[in-house]
Motif scaffolding. Structure first.
Motif, mmCIF file in Angstrom:
data_model
loop_
_atom_site.group_PDB
_atom_site.id
_atom_site.type_symbol
_atom_site.label_atom_id
_atom_site.label_comp_id
_atom_site.label_asym_id
_atom_site.label_seq_id
_atom_site.Cartn_x
_atom_site.Cartn_y
_atom_site.Cartn_z
ATOM 1 N N UNK A 496 0.857 -1.187 0.000
ATOM 2 C CA UNK A 496 0.000 0.000 0.000
ATOM 3 C C UNK A 496 0.892 1.235 0.000
ATOM 4 N N UNK A 497 0.571 2.197 -0.860
ATOM 5 C CA UNK A 497 1.383 3.404 -0.985
ATOM 6 C C UNK A 497 0.482 4.622 -1.160
ATOM 7 N N UNK A 498 1.101 5.778 -1.378
ATOM 8 C CA UNK A 498 0.373 7.025 -1.580
ATOM 9 C C UNK A 498 1.060 7.878 -2.624
ATOM 10 N N UNK A 499 1.350 9.117 -2.251
ATOM 11 C CA UNK A 499 2.095 10.090 -3.064
ATOM 12 C C UNK A 499 1.275 10.593 -4.243
ATOM 13 N N UNK A 500 0.744 9.721 -5.090
ATOM 14 C CA UNK A 500 -0.206 10.131 -6.122
ATOM 15 C C UNK A 500 -1.546 10.391 -5.440
ATOM 16 N N UNK A 501 -2.112 11.572 -5.636
ATOM 17 C CA UNK A 501 -3.349 11.943 -4.935
ATOM 18 C C UNK A 501 -4.557 11.356 -5.654
ATOM 19 N N UNK A 502 -4.631 10.065 -5.597
ATOM 20 C CA UNK A 502 -5.638 9.342 -6.358
ATOM 21 C C UNK A 502 -5.720 7.923 -5.804
ATOM 22 N N UNK A 503 -6.725 7.164 -6.192
ATOM 23 C CA UNK A 503 -6.836 5.761 -5.795
ATOM 24 C C UNK A 503 -6.570 4.883 -7.017
ATOM 25 N N UNK A 504 -5.692 3.907 -6.836
ATOM 26 C CA UNK A 504 -5.388 2.966 -7.911
ATOM 27 C C UNK A 504 -5.208 1.581 -7.322
ATOM 28 N N UNK A 505 -5.814 0.582 -7.965
ATOM 29 C CA UNK A 505 -5.597 -0.816 -7.589
ATOM 30 C C UNK A 505 -5.136 -1.588 -8.817
ATOM 31 N N UNK A 506 -4.069 -2.347 -8.629
ATOM 32 C CA UNK A 506 -3.553 -3.155 -9.728
ATOM 33 C C UNK A 506 -4.212 -4.532 -9.724
ATOM 34 N N UNK A 507 -3.828 -5.320 -10.699
ATOM 35 C CA UNK A 507 -4.235 -6.718 -10.711
ATOM 36 C C UNK A 507 -3.506 -7.474 -9.611
ATOM 37 N N UNK A 508 -3.936 -8.675 -9.333
ATOM 38 C CA UNK A 508 -3.282 -9.523 -8.335
ATOM 39 C C UNK A 508 -2.036 -10.180 -8.940
ATOM 40 N N UNK A 509 -1.123 -10.559 -8.044
ATOM 41 C CA UNK A 509 0.055 -11.309 -8.470
ATOM 42 C C UNK A 509 0.995 -10.531 -9.364
ATOM 43 N N UNK A 510 1.018 -9.197 -9.254
ATOM 44 C CA UNK A 510 1.777 -8.357 -10.177
ATOM 45 C C UNK A 510 3.280 -8.478 -9.922
ATOM 46 N N UNK A 511 4.009 -8.771 -10.973
ATOM 47 C CA UNK A 511 5.483 -8.820 -10.891
ATOM 48 C C UNK A 511 6.060 -8.416 -12.242
ATOM 49 N N UNK A 512 6.937 -7.437 -12.211
ATOM 50 C CA UNK A 512 7.613 -6.953 -13.418
ATOM 51 C C UNK A 512 6.607 -6.568 -14.502
ATOM 52 N N UNK A 513 5.491 -5.965 -14.054
ATOM 53 C CA UNK A 513 4.492 -5.478 -14.976
ATOM 54 C C UNK A 513 3.553 -6.535 -15.523
ATOM 55 N N UNK A 514 3.643 -7.753 -15.009
ATOM 56 C CA UNK A 514 2.833 -8.850 -15.514
ATOM 57 C C UNK A 514 1.881 -9.327 -14.422
ATOM 58 N N UNK A 515 0.600 -9.470 -14.739
ATOM 59 C CA UNK A 515 -0.393 -9.938 -13.774
ATOM 60 C C UNK A 515 -0.283 -11.449 -13.563
ATOM 61 N N UNK A 516 -0.731 -11.875 -12.371
ATOM 62 C CA UNK A 516 -0.785 -13.307 -12.038
ATOM 63 C C UNK A 516 0.563 -13.988 -12.259
ATOM 64 N N UNK A 517 1.625 -13.269 -11.865
ATOM 65 C CA UNK A 517 2.979 -13.776 -12.062
ATOM 66 C C UNK A 517 3.655 -14.098 -10.726
ATOM 67 N N UNK A 518 2.852 -14.359 -9.706
ATOM 68 C CA UNK A 518 3.410 -14.715 -8.404
ATOM 69 C C UNK A 518 3.872 -13.532 -7.586
#
Length: 588
Positions: A496-518
């Motif tokens: 969980x982070x901040x800095x960008x004054x907005x709400x963003x949720x990524x996909x699950x399992x995100x690694x090196x820009x790839x979803x469901x990658x562990x």
């Protein structure tokens, strides 16, 4: 007048007679912090000009005219007092009118005008007064003449009353730190008892330690400049450690300070508050998270406090509050720390506040070699900008403690309710072979997933950003390059982070820009106060990467509910009501 004109740093002697039959009149002779006050300027209207200024001085009789606590021009006093009577269609035109036109359109002062202060600021002096300064010009320079002063107003218990109460965790579930501030030196004391005991029957007194900081401790201007709106003496910052607590038990407590003149019976105590320490493993439980707060726009500290009173009632079962950087946005204006802590007090005096370091607490361009409290020996911070306006982490390090397991409040970890929480500093070097990197790796290796099956990492700056290719995105790439493999290796569940004054949720399992990658689910919750309202052109710049699942521009906080060792629920909740904008289940 023996002197026709004076500047703020001059003194002036006044005769009783003056060309103005004016008077500053207060609606009360005694006031407490954050109570309303009305100052009336009574006059025949001929000597009042929109550029004149009324300033607040504490203590009354302050010899240095430059040391005012607050100030307002007659133009703005008149504007505020008349605006409510104007129709909306005239407001824009009114805002651009000159002083004489404002007076004409509002029918003059009609025997007086009022400066209404809905929430008198925290001042740690026992008396205050207002002074009226007449504006004049010499050549092209403005010069102010002191015309008259108000009566003295008494600030009740200003030096001894506790302010800014907040709790924090240590790495032990049987301990709780209590923090508060007073204007007077003395021995801080907490009186507490289990809720099952009768009030005072088994009350225990525990004494603590105190500290403070000075303008000379800061790295650079404006934080180290002793002028209005810049450095303000913070008073005495007190910490009391409560030990031998029983987890999941309710305790009542109150705080005060014992001076040489007082006894335990003579202490000015805070109101009584209640907290419940959480055990290391207990589930289910919930806690809340947000970042980037400061004051709520267009609401003010008092209204902001009422928001947190509502949140405290709504989240009665929340066990802690996590604020992941950019806390008060004081940015060198020292008094803002007091007002921000007052705003959040209803929530964090009853549950621990665990904080992370943001750029507005730390980033600086010089002075770090001598003053950086984190021990960095370079003159500038990692990003070489002055986002903290010279504070360089000094107020942050003096007001907050971390858990004791790490490097002060800069990076640390703790276990509660089946969760191992790790707070890292995105404002410090995180690359391999740095102290923070080595600490993070050791900390991850030591996690017992049988006792704390969940791992949450908190970082002010995000690893994945809302806009591609800007400076923040470059920094995020560097963080991923340095640390993302550790998130995957140690199976971190949520970052969980901040800095960008907005709400963003990524996909699950995100690694090196790839979803469901562990990898890890990433959420940006920089919506604690100011929320970006971008133009359509700016909005087009938001990332179109496939890993982005949800992006919202709403003010709100995250609610994490740990159901058991295999199920965790994340919700993005409105500050104003219980509306849930987004939610996701995380399963192991």
């Amino acid at each position: 007048r023996r002197k026709r004109r004076v500047l703020y740093d001059n003194t002036v002697a006044l005769n009783a007679a003056t060309h103005c039959n004016a008077l500053l009149k207060l609606d009360k002779a005694e006031i407490s912090h954050h109570r309303s006050l009305r100052l009336s300027v009574l006059d025949d209207a001929e000597c009042i000009d929109g550029g004149d200024m009324v300033a607040l001085y504490c203590p009354a009789g302050e010899p240095n005219h430059k040391k005012f606590k607050d100030a307002n021009t007659i133009r703005h006093i008149r504007y505020d007092s008349r605006m409510s009577a104007l129709s909306r269609e005239y407001q824009e035109h009114y805002d651009n009118d000159d002083d004489n036109d404002i007076t004409r359109r509002t029918g003059g002062v009609d025997g007086g005008l009022d400066w209404f202060i809905p929430s008198f600021p925290i001042v740690r002096e026992s008396t205050c007064e207002f002074r009226y300064w007449k504006r004049d010009f010499i050549a092209d320079s403005q010069v102010f003449t002191l015309l008259f002063r108000s009566e003295t107003i008494v600030i009740k218990d200003a030096e001894v009353i506790p302010t800014g109460l907040h709790l924090s965790l240590t790495n032990s579930s049987s301990e709780m730190r209590v923090h508060f501030t007073t204007g007077v030196e003395g021995t801080p004391v907490v009186a507490y008892h289990a809720a099952t005991d009768e009030e005072g029957e088994k009350e225990t007194l525990v004494y603590g330690i105190s500290t403070t900081y000075y303008a000379s401790d800061m790295c650079q201007a404006p934080a180290n400049v002793e002028e209005p709106g810049k450095f303000t003496p913070p008073g005495q910052l007190h910490t009391v450690l409560l030990s031998n607590l029983t987890p999941n038990t309710s305790y009542h407590y109150r705080v005060g300070v014992m001076t040489e003149q007082s006894t335990s019976d003579g202490i000015v105590w805070s109101p009584s508050y209640t907290f419940i320490p959480t055990s290391r493993t207990s589930t289910p439980h919930s806690f809340i998270l947000y970042s980037d707060q400061g004051i709520f726009p267009k609401r003010g500290w008092n209204v902001g406090r009422s928001v947190f009173e509502k949140v405290a009632r709504r989240e009665a079962n929340a066990t802690s509050v996590h604020h992941i950087g950019d806390l008060s946005y004081a940015d060198g204006a020292g008094h803002v720390w007091d007002e921000w802590l007052y705003m959040v007090e209803p929530l964090v005096a009853t549950r621990p506040l665990m904080v992370g370091l943001g750029n507005h607490e730390y980033d600086h361009t010089k002075g770090g070699t001598e003053h950086d409290p984190s021990g960095v020996t370079t003159a500038a911070g990692l990003y070489r900008n002055n986002a903290s306006n010279g504070e360089c982490g000094v107020p942050y390090a003096k007001r907050f403690s971390g858990s004791g397991n790490g490097h002060g409040p800069f990076w640390y970890s703790y276990d509660r309710g089946g969760v191992h929480t790790v707070v890292i500093s995105s404002q410090h070097d995180f690359r391999p072979h740095t102290p923070q990197y080595y600490w993070f790796k050791r900390d991850m290796k030591a996690v017992n997933r049988d006792l704390t099956p969940w791992i949450i990492v908190e970082s002010h700056a995000p690893f994945y950003n809302t806009i591609d290719g800007n400076k923040d995105d470059m920094n995020g790439m560097e963080m991923r390059k340095s640390m993302e493999h550790l998130l995957k290796r140690f199976k971190v569940d949520l970052l969980v982070s901040g800095h960008n004054h907005i709400y963003l949720r990524t996909c699950k399992g995100l690694y090196d820009g790839v979803c469901n990658a562990g990898g890890t689910l990433h959420i940006i919750i920089g919506t604690g106060g100011v929320v970006d309202k971008p133009s359509p052109l700016h909005e087009q710049k938001y990332t179109k990467k496939k890993w982005k699942e949800v992006l919202l521009r709403e003010s709100g906080y995250g609610r994490v509910t740990v159901v058991n060792e295999t199920a965790m629920h994340w919700e993005f909740v409105s500050f104003d009501n219980d509306e849930v904008f987004d939610d996701v289940w995380i399963n192991r």
